[in-house]
Design a protein around this motif. Sequence first.
Motif, PDB file in Angstrom:
ATOM      1  N   TRP A   1       0.834  -1.208   0.000  1.00 46.89           N
ATOM      2  CA  TRP A   1       0.000   0.000   0.000  1.00 46.89           C
ATOM      3  C   TRP A   1       0.871   1.261   0.000  1.00 46.89           C
ATOM      4  O   TRP A   1       0.647   2.190  -0.772  1.00 46.89           O
ATOM      5  CB  TRP A   1      -0.913  -0.017   1.222  1.00 46.89           C
ATOM      6  CG  TRP A   1      -1.682   1.264   1.429  1.00 46.89           C
ATOM      7  CD1 TRP A   1      -1.251   2.379   2.095  1.00 46.89           C
ATOM      8  CD2 TRP A   1      -3.004   1.565   0.962  1.00 46.89           C
ATOM      9  NE1 TRP A   1      -2.219   3.347   2.083  1.00 46.89           N
ATOM     10  CE2 TRP A   1      -3.304   2.873   1.393  1.00 46.89           C
ATOM     11  CE3 TRP A   1      -3.948   0.851   0.243  1.00 46.89           C
ATOM     12  CZ2 TRP A   1      -4.529   3.492   1.119  1.00 46.89           C
ATOM     13  CZ3 TRP A   1      -5.174   1.454  -0.025  1.00 46.89           C
ATOM     14  CH2 TRP A   1      -5.444   2.758   0.397  1.00 46.89           C
ATOM     15  N   GLU A   2       1.876   1.277   0.871  1.00 41.66           N
ATOM     16  CA  GLU A   2       2.732   2.460   0.985  1.00 41.66           C
ATOM     17  C   GLU A   2       3.573   2.667  -0.269  1.00 41.66           C
ATOM     18  O   GLU A   2       3.895   3.814  -0.617  1.00 41.66           O
ATOM     19  CB  GLU A   2       3.607   2.341   2.229  1.00 41.66           C
ATOM     20  CG  GLU A   2       2.802   2.455   3.525  1.00 41.66           C
ATOM     21  CD  GLU A   2       3.647   2.306   4.772  1.00 41.66           C
ATOM     22  OE1 GLU A   2       3.357   3.003   5.755  1.00 41.66           O
ATOM     23  OE2 GLU A   2       4.589   1.480   4.757  1.00 41.66           O
ATOM     24  N   GLU A   3       3.913   1.584  -0.960  1.00 40.25           N
ATOM     25  CA  GLU A   3       4.618   1.740  -2.233  1.00 40.25           C
ATOM     26  C   GLU A   3       3.744   2.436  -3.269  1.00 40.25           C
ATOM     27  O   GLU A   3       4.232   3.214  -4.094  1.00 40.25           O
ATOM     28  CB  GLU A   3       5.044   0.362  -2.768  1.00 40.25           C
ATOM     29  CG  GLU A   3       6.195  -0.272  -1.990  1.00 40.25           C
ATOM     30  CD  GLU A   3       6.455  -1.701  -2.438  1.00 40.25           C
ATOM     31  OE1 GLU A   3       5.736  -2.174  -3.358  1.00 40.25           O
ATOM     32  OE2 GLU A   3       7.355  -2.343  -1.871  1.00 40.25           O
ATOM     33  N   GLN A   4       2.445   2.142  -3.207  1.00 43.05           N
ATOM     34  CA  GLN A   4       1.505   2.751  -4.141  1.00 43.05           C
ATOM     35  C   GLN A   4       1.100   4.166  -3.710  1.00 43.05           C
ATOM     36  O   GLN A   4       0.637   4.964  -4.536  1.00 43.05           O
ATOM     37  CB  GLN A   4       0.240   1.884  -4.250  1.00 43.05           C
ATOM     38  CG  GLN A   4       0.483   0.463  -4.717  1.00 43.05           C
ATOM     39  CD  GLN A   4       1.051   0.399  -6.115  1.00 43.05           C
ATOM     40  OE1 GLN A   4       0.568   1.085  -7.017  1.00 43.05           O
ATOM     41  NE2 GLN A   4       2.083  -0.403  -6.301  1.00 43.05           N
ATOM     42  N   HIS A   5       1.238   4.469  -2.436  1.00 43.03           N
ATOM     43  CA  HIS A   5       0.829   5.761  -1.885  1.00 43.03           C
ATOM     44  C   HIS A   5       1.972   6.383  -1.079  1.00 43.03           C
ATOM     45  O   HIS A   5       1.848   6.598   0.130  1.00 43.03           O
ATOM     46  CB  HIS A   5      -0.396   5.597  -0.979  1.00 43.03           C
ATOM     47  CG  HIS A   5      -1.592   5.030  -1.657  1.00 43.03           C
ATOM     48  ND1 HIS A   5      -2.402   5.762  -2.503  1.00 43.03           N
ATOM     49  CD2 HIS A   5      -2.126   3.778  -1.630  1.00 43.03           C
ATOM     50  CE1 HIS A   5      -3.383   4.998  -2.952  1.00 43.03           C
ATOM     51  NE2 HIS A   5      -3.238   3.796  -2.438  1.00 43.03           N
ATOM     52  N   PRO A   6       3.091   6.708  -1.736  1.00 45.38           N
ATOM     53  CA  PRO A   6       4.241   7.241  -0.994  1.00 45.38           C
ATOM     54  C   PRO A   6       3.957   8.561  -0.289  1.00 45.38           C
ATOM     55  O   PRO A   6       4.629   8.907   0.682  1.00 45.38           O
ATOM     56  CB  PRO A   6       5.311   7.405  -2.085  1.00 45.38           C
ATOM     57  CG  PRO A   6       4.541   7.491  -3.368  1.00 45.38           C
ATOM     58  CD  PRO A   6       3.361   6.594  -3.178  1.00 45.38           C
ATOM     59  N   GLU A   7       2.974   9.300  -0.759  1.00 47.68           N
ATOM     60  CA  GLU A   7       2.629  10.577  -0.127  1.00 47.68           C
ATOM     61  C   GLU A   7       1.437  10.436   0.819  1.00 47.68           C
ATOM     62  O   GLU A   7       0.967  11.435   1.378  1.00 47.68           O
ATOM     63  CB  GLU A   7       2.304  11.626  -1.214  1.00 47.68           C
ATOM     64  CG  GLU A   7       3.409  11.842  -2.224  1.00 47.68           C
ATOM     65  CD  GLU A   7       4.696  12.308  -1.562  1.00 47.68           C
ATOM     66  OE1 GLU A   7       4.606  13.126  -0.615  1.00 47.68           O
ATOM     67  OE2 GLU A   7       5.778  11.858  -1.976  1.00 47.68           O
ATOM     68  N   GLY A   8       0.939   9.216   0.970  1.00 47.39           N
ATOM     69  CA  GLY A   8      -0.235   8.990   1.800  1.00 47.39           C
ATOM     70  C   GLY A   8       0.095   8.921   3.279  1.00 47.39           C
ATOM     71  O   GLY A   8       1.230   9.150   3.704  1.00 47.39           O
TER      72      GLY A   8
END
Length: 218
Positions: free
Chosen positions: A29-36
Amino acid sequence: MATLLHLDTSLNGDNSVSREVAASFRRAWEEQHPEGSVIYRDLSAEPIPHLDGAAYYTAFTPPEERDEEQRRILALREKLISELESADAVLVGAPLYNYSLPSALKAWLDHVIVMGRTASAEPTTVAGKPVTVVTSRGGAYGPGTPQEGKDFAVPYLTMVLGTAMGMRPEFIVPELTLAHSVPAMAGLIDKAETSRAEAHRRAEARAKDLAGLLTSVA
């Protein structure tokens, strides 16, 4: 920016399979949403108190009519509900304990379920929110097994998260997690490893699929 609400409930720390598989989801998930952002709660290490009568009944008082003491009583409950409502997706590690879900998770649910708001409303404030539940099992509870029908966690969470709250739950179920530690289950180690690997694969795929879905919706 996408927000993930991540709950862990296993009491087994680094030895927990549900935590391990949930971590695979979160990494993807964090790889897909680095700014999340990620809102994380370890409900086993830092349990929330069980819902008491004051917090339950005060919730039915209109906000504009609540006094200072009532607002204080509801502060934690409101924070937990707001975390859920603000998240774009939810990740829950929920191992099967004594045929049901961990009491720490039940306590959280009791706080965030509010009739007419997060549940039993048309629509609820969390309707359509994707929730991924990693529910590990020490044995096997599928069709044809001696324990078939004795898992009361998945049916309960399906009803509460899906039917009552209107979210979209999906379950990832690594089984036979006790095979390495229970001598009588030694012959099931290969099956346990296969189940575990498949759970990791599904967790990563689910996180990536949700990232694409949320991007398309945005």
